[in-house]
Design a protein around this motif. Structure first.
Motif, mmCIF file in Angstrom:
data_model
loop_
_atom_site.group_PDB
_atom_site.id
_atom_site.type_symbol
_atom_site.label_atom_id
_atom_site.label_comp_id
_atom_site.label_asym_id
_atom_site.label_seq_id
_atom_site.Cartn_x
_atom_site.Cartn_y
_atom_site.Cartn_z
ATOM 1 N N ALA A 352 44.470 38.286 35.538
ATOM 2 C CA ALA A 352 43.811 37.042 35.410
ATOM 3 C C ALA A 352 42.675 37.164 34.413
ATOM 4 O O ALA A 352 42.724 36.561 33.387
ATOM 5 C CB ALA A 352 43.257 36.539 36.665
ATOM 6 N N PRO A 353 41.848 38.179 34.620
ATOM 7 C CA PRO A 353 40.851 38.252 33.607
ATOM 8 C C PRO A 353 41.304 38.532 32.187
ATOM 9 O O PRO A 353 40.914 38.089 30.967
ATOM 10 C CB PRO A 353 39.722 39.527 34.127
ATOM 11 C CG PRO A 353 40.643 40.208 35.028
ATOM 12 C CD PRO A 353 41.476 39.156 35.693
ATOM 13 N N LEU A 356 42.749 35.719 30.210
ATOM 14 C CA LEU A 356 41.541 35.029 29.915
ATOM 15 C C LEU A 356 40.975 35.504 28.691
ATOM 16 O O LEU A 356 40.937 34.791 27.562
ATOM 17 C CB LEU A 356 40.183 34.732 30.766
ATOM 18 C CG LEU A 356 39.203 34.338 30.331
ATOM 19 C CD1 LEU A 356 39.285 32.881 29.983
ATOM 20 C CD2 LEU A 356 37.959 34.135 31.344
ATOM 21 N N ALA A 359 43.087 35.499 25.677
ATOM 22 C CA ALA A 359 43.553 33.925 24.958
ATOM 23 C C ALA A 359 42.155 33.666 24.320
ATOM 24 O O ALA A 359 42.350 33.206 22.993
ATOM 25 C CB ALA A 359 43.527 32.958 26.204
ATOM 26 N N VAL A 360 40.911 34.031 24.714
ATOM 27 C CA VAL A 360 39.959 34.004 23.855
ATOM 28 C C VAL A 360 39.987 34.529 22.433
ATOM 29 O O VAL A 360 39.755 34.065 21.200
ATOM 30 C CB VAL A 360 38.386 34.541 24.589
ATOM 31 C CG1 VAL A 360 37.360 34.377 23.641
ATOM 32 C CG2 VAL A 360 38.409 33.714 25.758
#
Length: 652
Positions: A352-353, A356, A359-360
């Motif tokens: 999950a992290p 994220l 994606a950034v």
């Protein structure tokens, strides 16, 4: 950790030595110039502990890869999630797009367990230009350990199942890794990459195997072993310094010292008891979080303020301790005791992290650093700062990386300028040749010429072998360029000419280079160094625009300081041009200097990306301005070269 292993407080004490050394070094403590070797001590500790763990569980028949990786996930990732989120928030406010792109890419790389690979490709090295402003530079060591954790358990379990044991094979691998590290020590990658650091982790593994097979015979022997190891590791922290070739053989002192401490501590002794005192153990317990938090604090401070004062460093260190204590208490400890299966832990703490942050990173890459974070009034200025800060790729090498080159390769991979033409211009030198590339491209396009370039960091164009000594990588590059000189009309040299006190030797070396280029039938073109001083003014205009410094703050360079830095080198080039009428000299200073001052910006265009390198957009504009004001030296095909030289000399 397995219940089969007894807790050793001296190991936490050694962790404290390692992390405090790194913290002191990064805070700028001159008394500990080798504090960076604390990371090497950490590597030895990691190799020791996971070998102990695997051996104990393998002997009990309880070792599983799933269990091993579950412990690693819970130990490493939860605190790093917090650090990643905090640095992302700070970077989104502080960093301009070129720096933000570097940061977000490094963030994504760290979550791909490849931060060390990223920094080996995109930086000048651990001690390189502006590297101390990279918020996640320290994660290179985490990636080294994570890569080791993927490979080593499989190898060790396989070796333990063989009758001959693991000690000798690992010792041979350690020796081979050390030899490889020393062989490639001058390359940037040797500092960051696992193959050149594996011997340090393997030394820890060997200490663990030796302690299991034959621990110290007595408390006295253990004390001597620990004492010698502590003295060796401690001395290395004071005697090593960043100018030494590292890691290679110089890494042996801290690593062997740490291994001896770990081995000696297998039997209780007085010296190990010193490491096990409560304050040292307390620091050792929070050492991982302290390592994670301290570097971003220092990096952001340096980015915002430039020089970090002792008061700032002390404040950052105290903040790091506070964050580390909170992180240990409220993140590390709960995560270690959480009842999770490996799949659930992997999703919660990694998948999950990582999604994220990847994606950034992708968003930042696509948008070139998300410039929309800044008001329109400052975007033009911010956009003028180059992302191409470092040397990487086939045509712009880092120091020591040259192997071979051919004309065909240059024409295929390293060409620029007018399209559809055979290359007639060759540009080479160090990173200053690289920052003059857009300048040369502007001239070449105006003249309808195609050019090629081949540059190597810290490789001065005048560096040639002397006295029969074996040539360095830099010297081999220069010889290869001179061998190709006859295939071009113009050979352009760009270098940070920095030989104060050695002007005679410099003039002699450069004259040899010029003579060889002329003898090959080409025209030597020498770039004088762009204006610079020993202070970095590159971000002054940016900080002024962002309101970080007073609006009236002058951001110009004093011409007297510029002349002190490079005036003697300019005189050598001028003398050489007078003695050799076929030499062209290009001086960028008249474009940016007027009277007693030299500009660091023109309108909304920042000229410099660091203390002495031009931004690519600025170099391109300066090339256009030079051609318009002084003529284009690459168009002087039929005119006598002396005429072109005298015309340029008249404006210097």
């Amino acid at each position: 950790m397995s219940a089969a292993l007894a807790y050793r407080p001296d190991v936490d004490g050694l962790r404290a030595v390692a992390v405090l050394s790194v913290l002191a070094f990064h805070a700028g403590a001159a008394v500990l110039p080798g504090g960076f070797a604390g990371v090497d001590i950490f590597f030895v500790i990691s190799g020791f502990l996971i070998t102990q763990l695997i051996c104990a569980e393998a002997a009990a028949g309880s070792f599983t890869l799933g269990g091993f990786y579950l412990r690693r996930v819970r130990r490493i990732l939860p605190a790093y999630i917090a650090v990643s989120l905090a640095t992302l928030a700070a970077a989104s406010w502080l960093l301009i797009p070129s720096d933000y792109l570097l940061y977000t890419t490094s963030l994504a790389a760290s979550w791909g367990f490849a931060a060390n690979v990223f920094f080996s490709l995109s930086s000048w090295g651990y001690f390189g230009q502006r590297s101390e402003e990279y918020p996640l530079l320290h994660t290179w060591s985490l990636s080294v350990e994570e890569q080791f954790y993927f490979l080593f358990p499989l190898l060790l379990v396989w070796l333990l199942r063989r009758r001959r044991g693991a000690l000798l094979p690992l010792a041979l691998m350690c020796a081979a890794g050390l030899a490889l590290s020393e062989w490639r020590v001058e390359r940037v990658g040797s500092y960051f990459l696992l193959p050149y650091r594996a011997h340090e982790l393997l030394l820890g593994a060997l200490a663990a195997l030796a302690a299991r097979a034959r621990p110290p015979a007595s408390a006295r022997a253990a004390g001597w072993c620990t004492g010698v190891g502590l003295a060796l590791a401690g001395a290395s922290l004071f005697l090593l310094h960043r100018e030494l070739r590292f890691p290679g053989l110089h890494s042996l002192a801290p690593c062997v010292g740490a291994a001896l401490v770990l081995y000696g501590g297998a039997r209780p002794n007085r010296v190990s008891a010193w490491l096990a005192v409560r304050p040292m153990v307390a620091v050792g317990l929070i050492s991982y979080s302290l390592y994670l938090w301290h570097w971003p604090l220092f990096a952001f401070l340096r980015y915002r303020y430039g020089d970090v004062t002792p008061a700032m460093a002390a404040g950052a260190a105290l903040a790091a301790f506070a964050l580390a204590a909170l992180s240990y208490r409220y993140i590390e400890q709960p995560a270690r005791h959480a009842r999770l299966t490996l799949p659930r832990a992997a999703v919660r703490y990694y998948a999950a992290p990582a999604a994220l942050f990847l994606a950034v990173g992708a968003w930042s890459w696509i948008s070139a650093g998300i410039p929309a974070r800044f008001p329109p009034a400052t975007r033009a200025l911010i956009a003028s700062y180059s992302f191409e800060r470092d040397l990487s790729g086939d045509c712009a090498l880092k120091s020591g990386e040259f192997q071979t080159v051919s004309l065909e390769r240059l024409a295929r991979q390293c060409a620029f300028g007018a399209e559809g033409e055979a290359p007639t211009v060759l540009l080479y030198g160090d990173s200053h040749a690289n920052h003059f590339k857009p300048f040369v491209e502007a001239l070449a396009r105006r003249a309808g010429r195609r050019a090629v370039y081949f540059v190597e960091g810290s490789c001065s164009a005048d560096d040639l072998p002397e006295d029969g000594a074996p040539p360095t990588a830099c010297q081999r590059r220069n010889l290869a360029m001179l061998d190709l000189a006859g295939r071009f009309r113009y050979v352009v040299l760009g270098t940070l000419w920095k030989y104060q006190g050695q002007e005679d030797q410099f003039a002699r070396r450069l004259e040899q280079v010029v003579a060889r280029i002329t003898a090959a039938g080409a025209v030597p073109v020498l770039f004088k160094t762009a204006p610079w001083t020993y202070s970095d003014h590159s971000r002054c205009v940016l900080h002024r625009a962002r309101g970080w410094i007073a609006a009236a703050t002058p951001c110009t360079l004093a011409r007297a300081e510029v002349d002190r830095a490079i005036g003697r080198m300019d005189a050598v080039l001028d003398t050489l041009a007078r003695r050799h009428p076929g030499v062209l000299v290009i001086d960028p200073k008249p474009l940016t200097c007027s009277g007693a001052l030299c500009a660091t910006s023109v309108g909304q265009l920042a000229l410099y990306k660091d203390a002495n390198h031009l931004n690519a957009p600025a170099a391109r504009v300066l090339g256009e301005q030079y051609a318009a004001r002084f003529g284009n030296p690459f168009q002087a095909v039929t005119a006598p070269i002396a005429t072109v030289t005298s015309r340029l000399d008249g404006h210097q």
